[in-house]
Scaffold this motif. Sequence first.
Motif, PDB file in Angstrom:
ATOM      1  N   GLY A 185      82.351 144.366  23.764  1.00 18.64           N
ATOM      2  CA  GLY A 185      83.250 145.505  23.866  1.00 18.64           C
ATOM      3  C   GLY A 185      83.506 146.114  22.512  1.00 18.64           C
ATOM      4  N   VAL A 186      83.873 147.373  22.497  1.00 24.81           N
ATOM      5  CA  VAL A 186      84.118 148.084  21.245  1.00 24.81           C
ATOM      6  C   VAL A 186      85.432 148.859  21.350  1.00 24.81           C
ATOM      7  CG1 VAL A 186      81.725 148.271  20.478  1.00 24.81           C
ATOM      8  CG2 VAL A 186      82.587 149.937  22.125  1.00 24.81           C
ATOM      9  N   PRO A 187      86.027 149.185  20.169  1.00 25.16           N
ATOM     10  CA  PRO A 187      85.514 148.982  18.815  1.00 25.16           C
ATOM     11  C   PRO A 187      85.576 147.520  18.390  1.00 25.16           C
ATOM     12  CG  PRO A 187      87.747 149.840  18.719  1.00 25.16           C
ATOM     13  CD  PRO A 187      87.342 149.878  20.166  1.00 25.16           C
ATOM     14  N   PHE A 188      84.698 147.188  17.459  1.00 25.71           N
ATOM     15  CA  PHE A 188      84.600 145.824  16.941  1.00 25.71           C
ATOM     16  C   PHE A 188      84.350 145.947  15.443  1.00 25.71           C
ATOM     17  CE2 PHE A 188      82.780 141.642  16.205  1.00 25.71           C
ATOM     18  CZ  PHE A 188      83.471 140.824  17.092  1.00 25.71           C
ATOM     19  N   THR A 189      85.293 145.503  14.644  1.00 28.60           N
ATOM     20  CA  THR A 189      85.219 145.677  13.193  1.00 28.60           C
ATOM     21  C   THR A 189      85.007 144.341  12.509  1.00 28.60           C
ATOM     22  OG1 THR A 189      86.739 147.566  13.334  1.00 28.60           O
ATOM     23  CG2 THR A 189      86.407 146.584  11.153  1.00 28.60           C
ATOM     24  N   ILE A 190      83.948 144.262  11.736  1.00 24.26           N
ATOM     25  CA  ILE A 190      83.626 143.049  10.977  1.00 24.26           C
ATOM     26  C   ILE A 190      84.023 143.280   9.522  1.00 24.26           C
ATOM     27  CG2 ILE A 190      81.794 141.472  10.256  1.00 24.26           C
ATOM     28  CD1 ILE A 190      80.257 142.435  12.779  1.00 24.26           C
ATOM     29  N   ILE A 191      84.811 142.368   8.988  1.00 26.09           N
ATOM     30  CA  ILE A 191      85.371 142.519   7.646  1.00 26.09           C
ATOM     31  C   ILE A 191      84.756 141.488   6.720  1.00 26.09           C
ATOM     32  CG2 ILE A 191      87.494 142.545   6.277  1.00 26.09           C
ATOM     33  CD1 ILE A 191      88.993 143.149   8.904  1.00 26.09           C
ATOM     34  N   ASP A 192      84.050 141.976   5.702  1.00 27.05           N
ATOM     35  CA  ASP A 192      83.401 141.117   4.706  1.00 27.05           C
ATOM     36  C   ASP A 192      82.479 140.072   5.332  1.00 27.05           C
ATOM     37  OD1 ASP A 192      84.226 142.325   2.413  1.00 27.05           O
ATOM     38  OD2 ASP A 192      85.789 140.892   1.917  1.00 27.05           O
ATOM     39  N   GLY A 193      81.973 140.368   6.516  1.00 28.83           N
ATOM     40  CA  GLY A 193      81.018 139.467   7.154  1.00 28.83           C
ATOM     41  C   GLY A 193      81.608 138.166   7.645  1.00 28.83           C
ATOM     42  N   LYS A 194      82.951 138.064   7.653  1.00 27.52           N
ATOM     43  CA  LYS A 194      83.566 136.773   7.985  1.00 27.52           C
ATOM     44  C   LYS A 194      84.628 136.848   9.071  1.00 27.52           C
ATOM     45  CE  LYS A 194      84.796 136.065   3.676  1.00 27.52           C
ATOM     46  NZ  LYS A 194      84.133 137.230   3.051  1.00 27.52           N
ATOM     47  N   TRP A 195      85.288 137.990   9.208  1.00 23.59           N
ATOM     48  CA  TRP A 195      86.366 138.107  10.189  1.00 23.59           C
ATOM     49  C   TRP A 195      86.106 139.304  11.100  1.00 23.59           C
ATOM     50  CZ3 TRP A 195      87.505 137.992   4.835  1.00 23.59           C
ATOM     51  CH2 TRP A 195      87.868 136.734   4.351  1.00 23.59           C
ATOM     52  N   ALA A 196      86.697 139.255  12.274  1.00 21.07           N
ATOM     53  CA  ALA A 196      86.503 140.343  13.230  1.00 21.07           C
ATOM     54  C   ALA A 196      87.833 140.823  13.778  1.00 21.07           C
ATOM     55  CB  ALA A 196      85.612 139.889  14.371  1.00 21.07           C
ATOM     56  N   VAL A 197      87.933 142.117  13.966  1.00 21.48           N
ATOM     57  CA  VAL A 197      89.067 142.730  14.645  1.00 21.48           C
ATOM     58  C   VAL A 197      88.508 143.433  15.870  1.00 21.48           C
ATOM     59  CG1 VAL A 197      90.926 144.427  14.498  1.00 21.48           C
ATOM     60  CG2 VAL A 197      90.351 143.037  12.498  1.00 21.48           C
ATOM     61  N   SER A 198      88.954 143.004  17.033  1.00 23.61           N
ATOM     62  CA  SER A 198      88.439 143.541  18.282  1.00 23.61           C
ATOM     63  C   SER A 198      89.449 144.471  18.934  1.00 23.61           C
ATOM     64  CB  SER A 198      88.101 142.385  19.237  1.00 23.61           C
ATOM     65  OG  SER A 198      87.653 142.871  20.476  1.00 23.61           O
ATOM     66  N   GLY A 199      88.976 145.588  19.444  1.00 22.72           N
ATOM     67  CA  GLY A 199      89.840 146.529  20.144  1.00 22.72           C
ATOM     68  C   GLY A 199      90.414 147.585  19.216  1.00 22.72           C
ATOM     69  N   GLY A 200      91.041 148.586  19.828  1.00 27.20           N
ATOM     70  CA  GLY A 200      91.629 149.689  19.067  1.00 27.20           C
ATOM     71  C   GLY A 200      92.976 149.300  18.488  1.00 27.20           C
ATOM     72  N   GLN A 201      92.943 148.468  17.460  1.00 25.76           N
ATOM     73  CA  GLN A 201      94.181 147.955  16.864  1.00 25.76           C
ATOM     74  C   GLN A 201      94.922 149.035  16.080  1.00 25.76           C
ATOM     75  OE1 GLN A 201      95.319 145.001  17.545  1.00 25.76           O
ATOM     76  NE2 GLN A 201      93.525 144.297  18.676  1.00 25.76           N
ATOM     77  N   SER A 202      96.205 148.812  15.884  1.00 24.19           N
ATOM     78  CA  SER A 202      97.029 149.771  15.142  1.00 24.19           C
ATOM     79  C   SER A 202      96.818 149.613  13.645  1.00 24.19           C
ATOM     80  CB  SER A 202      98.505 149.560  15.478  1.00 24.19           C
ATOM     81  OG  SER A 202      98.924 148.277  15.025  1.00 24.19           O
ATOM     82  N   THR A 226      73.941 141.965  10.801  1.00 25.39           N
ATOM     83  CA  THR A 226      75.261 142.033  11.433  1.00 25.39           C
ATOM     84  C   THR A 226      75.815 140.630  11.475  1.00 25.39           C
ATOM     85  OG1 THR A 226      74.546 143.877  12.828  1.00 25.39           O
ATOM     86  CG2 THR A 226      76.560 142.751  13.465  1.00 25.39           C
ATOM     87  N   PRO A 227      76.649 140.263  10.494  1.00 27.95           N
ATOM     88  CA  PRO A 227      77.125 138.890  10.412  1.00 27.95           C
ATOM     89  C   PRO A 227      77.850 138.449  11.674  1.00 27.95           C
ATOM     90  CG  PRO A 227      77.743 140.173   8.479  1.00 27.95           C
ATOM     91  CD  PRO A 227      77.215 141.123   9.486  1.00 27.95           C
ATOM     92  N   VAL A 228      77.724 137.174  11.962  1.00 24.03           N
ATOM     93  CA  VAL A 228      78.472 136.599  13.079  1.00 24.03           C
ATOM     94  C   VAL A 228      79.868 136.287  12.559  1.00 24.03           C
ATOM     95  CG1 VAL A 228      78.638 134.731  14.739  1.00 24.03           C
ATOM     96  CG2 VAL A 228      76.391 135.580  14.048  1.00 24.03           C
ATOM     97  N   PRO A 229      80.919 136.958  13.072  1.00 22.61           N
ATOM     98  CA  PRO A 229      82.251 136.719  12.551  1.00 22.61           C
ATOM     99  C   PRO A 229      82.736 135.308  12.821  1.00 22.61           C
ATOM    100  CG  PRO A 229      82.269 138.326  14.344  1.00 22.61           C
ATOM    101  CD  PRO A 229      80.858 137.932  14.134  1.00 22.61           C
ATOM    102  N   ALA A 230      83.309 134.713  11.804  1.00 19.45           N
ATOM    103  CA  ALA A 230      83.771 133.331  11.939  1.00 19.45           C
ATOM    104  C   ALA A 230      85.137 133.255  12.614  1.00 19.45           C
ATOM    105  CB  ALA A 230      83.859 132.691  10.551  1.00 19.45           C
ATOM    106  N   THR A 231      85.959 134.282  12.429  1.00 17.33           N
ATOM    107  CA  THR A 231      87.312 134.241  12.949  1.00 17.33           C
ATOM    108  C   THR A 231      87.672 135.572  13.580  1.00 17.33           C
ATOM    109  OG1 THR A 231      87.931 132.761  11.147  1.00 17.33           O
ATOM    110  CG2 THR A 231      89.721 133.799  12.369  1.00 17.33           C
TER     111      THR A 231
END
Length: 236
Positions: A185-202, A226-231
Amino acid sequence: MSKRLVKLIVISDFGCPWCFIGHRELQTAIAQCANLPVAFEIEYRPFLLHPNLPAEPVSKNEFVGKKIGRERWEACKVMATERGEAVGINFSFAGPTSMTLQAHRLVSKAYEISGHAAQSTLITLIFRAYCEDDLDINDAQVLADLAEQSGVMSKVEALNFLDSDECLEKVNNQVAEARAKGVTGVPFTIIDGKWAVSGGQSAPVFVKIFNKLAETPAVPPSQSTTPVPATAVAVA
């Protein structure tokens, strides 16, 4: 003071109202972090929420309502409208929908030509065209006009590009790679290749993360495309 570079990979699709909301929220968060010792490099990557959409436009209401269920779609429209109004988006769901592959190709080319700033400008214009102005973003003339408005390329250059297969393989590979690595599902934001934020967050969700990153030393991201997010930092 030198700034820490934060790499953001945003996977999204123009057919998703939450992706437009997420795009606005992320831009707001970055603006609010202007005084932090961090700099942002953003790359937007494609996703196809509705890969079986026809090339010719069909009714957005009819197609999505049939796919996910009328009741769920009506509830989604209400929630998206409320969230959209809060960030200055005036959603319309009366227009057409069709394949977003051509739009993704154009956005990919924009990144190659001028980097993330130009890519972000073009993405905003495409989202507005689809979500607010009820335009068919699979129409080459519509996309070429938006490319020219963004300053990425002239209308003639955009039409020539869209008439080619350039970036087609790249976009298809990135879509397949995202799905293979668990993005459903999207949006899906990967930060520095290590963390992920899923959904339309504020915006405050992103601001909180960016403040934490500003306080921690940088660690080189994964070398994977496309790094696999760890968290999963936050899930909508």
